[in-house]
Design a protein around this motif. Structure first.
Motif, short mmCIF file in Angstrom:
data_model
loop_
_atom_site.label_atom_id
_atom_site.label_comp_id
_atom_site.label_asym_id
_atom_site.label_seq_id
_atom_site.Cartn_x
_atom_site.Cartn_y
_atom_site.Cartn_z
N GLU A 68 0.80 -1.16 -0.13
CA GLU A 68 0.05 -0.22 -0.02
C GLU A 68 0.84 1.32 -0.09
O GLU A 68 2.00 1.35 0.58
N PHE A 108 -7.01 3.58 5.45
CA PHE A 108 -6.25 2.28 5.49
C PHE A 108 -6.83 1.00 6.50
O PHE A 108 -6.33 0.05 6.13
N LYS A 140 10.88 1.91 3.04
CA LYS A 140 10.91 3.37 2.77
C LYS A 140 12.42 3.59 2.03
O LYS A 140 13.43 2.97 1.99
N ARG A 185 3.81 -3.85 17.62
CA ARG A 185 4.70 -3.62 16.59
C ARG A 185 4.89 -5.26 16.03
O ARG A 185 5.41 -5.90 16.91
N TRP A 197 2.53 -5.97 9.29
CA TRP A 197 3.05 -4.94 8.62
C TRP A 197 4.31 -4.89 8.63
O TRP A 197 5.10 -4.54 9.62
N ASP A 209 14.05 8.72 15.62
CA ASP A 209 13.35 9.74 16.07
C ASP A 209 13.75 10.03 17.42
O ASP A 209 13.62 9.25 18.33
N ALA A 262 -6.37 3.87 0.71
CA ALA A 262 -5.21 3.72 0.23
C ALA A 262 -4.93 3.26 -1.04
O ALA A 262 -5.80 1.86 -1.18
N ARG A 315 8.76 15.64 14.45
CA ARG A 315 7.68 14.68 14.72
C ARG A 315 6.80 14.90 15.99
O ARG A 315 6.74 14.46 17.08
P1 ATP Z 1 6.04 3.76 14.18
O1 ATP Z 1 6.39 2.60 13.36
O2 ATP Z 1 6.26 3.98 15.50
O3 ATP Z 1 4.71 4.42 13.99
P2 ATP Z 1 6.97 6.03 12.45
O4 ATP Z 1 5.55 7.03 12.93
O5 ATP Z 1 8.34 6.65 12.47
O6 ATP Z 1 7.23 4.87 13.60
P3 ATP Z 1 6.60 5.57 10.08
O7 ATP Z 1 7.79 4.96 9.28
O8 ATP Z 1 5.86 6.79 9.89
O9 ATP Z 1 6.55 4.90 11.49
O10 ATP Z 1 5.40 4.17 9.74
C1 ATP Z 1 4.08 4.08 10.23
C2 ATP Z 1 3.08 5.18 9.97
O11 ATP Z 1 2.71 5.29 8.42
C3 ATP Z 1 1.79 4.98 10.39
O12 ATP Z 1 1.49 5.26 11.92
C4 ATP Z 1 0.82 5.57 9.57
O13 ATP Z 1 0.79 6.96 10.12
C5 ATP Z 1 1.47 5.79 8.22
N1 ATP Z 1 0.88 5.16 6.97
C6 ATP Z 1 0.96 5.94 5.83
N2 ATP Z 1 0.37 5.09 4.85
C7 ATP Z 1 -0.08 4.12 5.66
C8 ATP Z 1 -0.74 2.88 5.24
N3 ATP Z 1 -1.31 2.72 3.87
N4 ATP Z 1 -1.09 1.89 6.07
C9 ATP Z 1 -0.66 1.93 7.26
N5 ATP Z 1 0.03 3.17 7.97
C10 ATP Z 1 0.36 3.96 6.98
#
Ligand code: ATP
Length: 590
Positions: free
Chosen positions: A250, A342, A427, A419, A423, A439, A377, A559
């Motif tokens: 996604e 999502f 990135k 966690r 999922w 962070d 999404a 953040r």
């Molecule tokens: P954490 O993993 O602790 O949330 P983080 O906020 O740094 O840390 P991210 O790398 O930002 O983690 O990835 C998780 C975030 O991605 C989710 O909390 C959500 O806000 C966002 N996100 C964006 N698109 C999606 C999607 N399609 N499905 C789920 N989450 C998504």
């Protein structure tokens, strides 16, 4: 129940650093607590009056506490202030001052937990003109009847300095031991907490109805569900291997996570930190009202800043402009948003958290009237690394951060509050040679020189140690900041300046300015190294050494959606260090 019982327990809990002992002491306290006030006692042990999502804060500043203390003890504010400067602990200072109080205590009433709670509740709900005087009178009333030891804990509670380090999980352990018995009970109790974020409600149900009651515990609209979080991997092959060859990828939108609750025409939005952020996003509230056909629903979406003319997504940073109390109308026009949903966790009386992800998605699609401003999404079922990589490139080209890869197996339930590998995020930064972004919490700063006079030259940053509930310095960062960032940070940090190092901060370095841990920044570093001066994961790799991040650079991302306790943990830094050693073929020492 006498407040002295709580104060005694706090004394003992404060004296131990061992989690098992702390749990045993908490069990003892919970067993002594009458059933009808168990929720209140649970909130109090965490320095709260309600679950966080209700947003009720006691809001007593140090200055006000000193005034109340001065009045209750008969000591001048100046003397108290200088005592405080020496001890660094407002609780201890209160205790000492009241010990010196003249013997006028014969007529004092015994303080009960009920009275303390009710008074603090009144204090928290007092606002408007004259609030300061009312708050002071309420606090002073409590202090007058309190023993010195009780005063110490009351003052620590109201000023937000309780710091017993009782984590949510410790409370759950204690409840299971005190009333549940056994591992199964512990899991059920934890699940109840994960779907309601309300330790007090969980405690009351356990105490009143036992484990049978907890089995019946239900998701409730307007009580936020703790978010499911993702693991991370750096290669499509690894990701597909984890999902035995098939997953849904996604778009990972670069916005703010929002959990929307809808019932009887009312909509509440919760942030990732489970704060009520409905006032910041009235446009998102309207979208949920208009475009979700279900009468009752709990949905998750990414709220993304948009350029409505071109339909392009804008970076996360733009959402900062929506974090305001005033001028929201103008901000809605200048920084419009779209919602990309999502997940669906609850719809019209049905808890979906135990259903598989494909089933949840189907329900989600059924209840949304899609539009440019609100849609599910974008996703794709992928079965090869090439497909995954191509879809990743497409996501990046459209302004996303990468992909969220999700299990489509039968057991792909919504893992509230944890966690896991159902999922996996993928990135751009994991693909580079650099380490992952982290962070980190700002705990201190050093004055700027030359061009940076008047702002901060470098920031002292820390990881979160979730076992000790402390913040441990891990790096000093002065790069990646634009002039605008420097000005903005200076302003943002003003309200968090404290006269000395916060007691939860572990640092060997002496910063020019200290802050209470509040602001979290995303940082990209080059590598993790052993360090004699940084405190992160001290002694866990080698005695006398902590871990540090070398060549840190601010990525530009504030953040604001993360609480300091959501920052990268010291444990995660240890894992990064070990992964790095593996990469270069060294054997990690333990
Ligand atoms: P954490 O993993 O602790 O949330 P983080 O906020 O740094 O840390 P991210 O790398 O930002 O983690 O990835 C998780 C975030 O991605 C989710 O909390 C959500 O806000 C966002 N996100 C964006 N698109 C999606 C999607 N399609 N499905 C789920 N989450 C998504």
């Amino acid at each position: 129940m006498d407040y002295a019982i709580i104060a005694d327990s706090y004394e003992k809990i404060e004296a131990t650093t061992k989690r098992l002992e702390m749990t045993a002491l908490l069990v003892e306290l919970l067993k002594k607590t009458p059933k009808d006030i168990i929720a209140k006692v649970v909130y109090l042990t965490q320095g709260k009056l309600y679950p966080d999502f209700m947003g009720v804060e006691m809001g007593v500043a140090e200055k006000l506490a000193i005034k109340a203390l001065s009045r209750a003890s008969g000591q001048s504010e100046g003397v108290i202030q200088s005592e405080l400067q020496k001890s660094g602990d407002i609780g201890e200072t209160s205790q000492k001052q009241l010990e010196k109080r003249k013997q006028s205590t014969f007529f004092n009433k015994t303080l009960t937990v009920e009275r303390v709670y009710e008074t603090l509740d009144k204090l928290a709900k007092t606002s408007g003109s004259g609030a300061v005087d009312t708050k002071m009178a309420l606090l002073c009333g409590l202090l007058t009847d309190a023993s010195p030891k009780e005063a110490k804990w009351i003052i620590r509670t109201v000023t937000g300095n309780l710091r017993l380090g009782i984590a949510d999980m410790t409370v759950l352990d204690a409840l299971a031991i005190a009333y549940g018995g056994g591992k199964e009970a512990r899991e059920l109790i934890e699940r109840a907490y994960n779907i309601s974020s309300d330790l007090g409600r969980v405690a009351s149900v356990v105490v009143e109805k036992g484990i049978e009651g907890i089995k019946e515990y239900k998701v409730m609209v307007f009580e936020p569900i703790r978010p499911m979080l993702a693991e991370r991997l750096g290669a499509p092959e690894e990701i597909l291997e984890k999902f035995t060859g098939k997953c849904v990828a996604e778009y990972k939108y670069d916005g703010e996570r929002v959990q929307a609750h809808k019932k009887e025409g009312k909509v509440v939005l919760f942030s990732r930190r489970l704060e009520n952020i409905s006032d910041q996003y009235p446009d998102a509230v309207d979208l949920i009202k208009e475009k979700i056909s279900a009468k009752e629903a709990i949905l998750e979406a990414e709220c993304v800043a948009m350029d409505l003319e071109t339909g392009d997504m804008r970076p996360f940073q733009e959402l900062m402009h929506r974090r305001r109390k005033y001028g929201v109308e103008a901000a809605i026009k200048d920084y419009p948003i779209s919602l990309f949903t999502f997940d669906a966790l609850y719809v019209d009386g049905k808890d979906l958290t135990q259903e598989s992800f494909p089933q949840r998605r189907k329900t989600l699609e059924k209840i949304i009237q899609q539009s440019d401003r609100m849609k599910p999404a974008t996703q794709k079922l992928v079965t090869s690394p090439k497909e995954l990589e191509d879809f990743f490139e497409q996501a990046i080209a459209e302004g996303c951060e990468g992909l969220m890869c999700k299990s489509v197996a039968k057991d792909s339930v919504y893992q509230a509050g944890s966690r896991g590998w159902l999922w996996i995020k993928y990135k751009r930064d994991y693909k580079s040679e650099m380490t992952d972004t982290v962070d980190l919490v700002i705990v201190g700063a050093f004055h700027g020189r030359g061009k940076r006079v008047g702002t901060y030259g470098a920031l002292l940053l820390a990881t979160y140690n979730d076992e000790k509930d402390t913040f441990e310095t891990v790096t000093k960062c002065g790069t990646g900041f634009t002039d605008k960032d420097l000005a903005q940070l200076h302003e943002m940090l003003q309200k968090h300046v404290i006269p000395r190092k916060n007691s939860r901060v572990q640092s060997m370095l002496e910063a020019d300015v200290w802050f209470e841990p509040a602001v979290v920044l995303e940082i990209l570093g080059a590598e993790v190294t052993l360090s004699p001066i940084h405190m992160a994961a001290m002694n866990s790799i080698r005695k006398g050494a902590g871990l540090a991040i070398r060549f840190p650079r601010f990525t530009g991302k504030y953040r604001t959606d993360k609480a300091p306790e959501d920052a990268t943990t010291s444990k995660e830094i240890v894992e990064m260090y070990r992964r790095q050693l593996k990469k270069i073929g060294e054997v990690p020492q333990s």
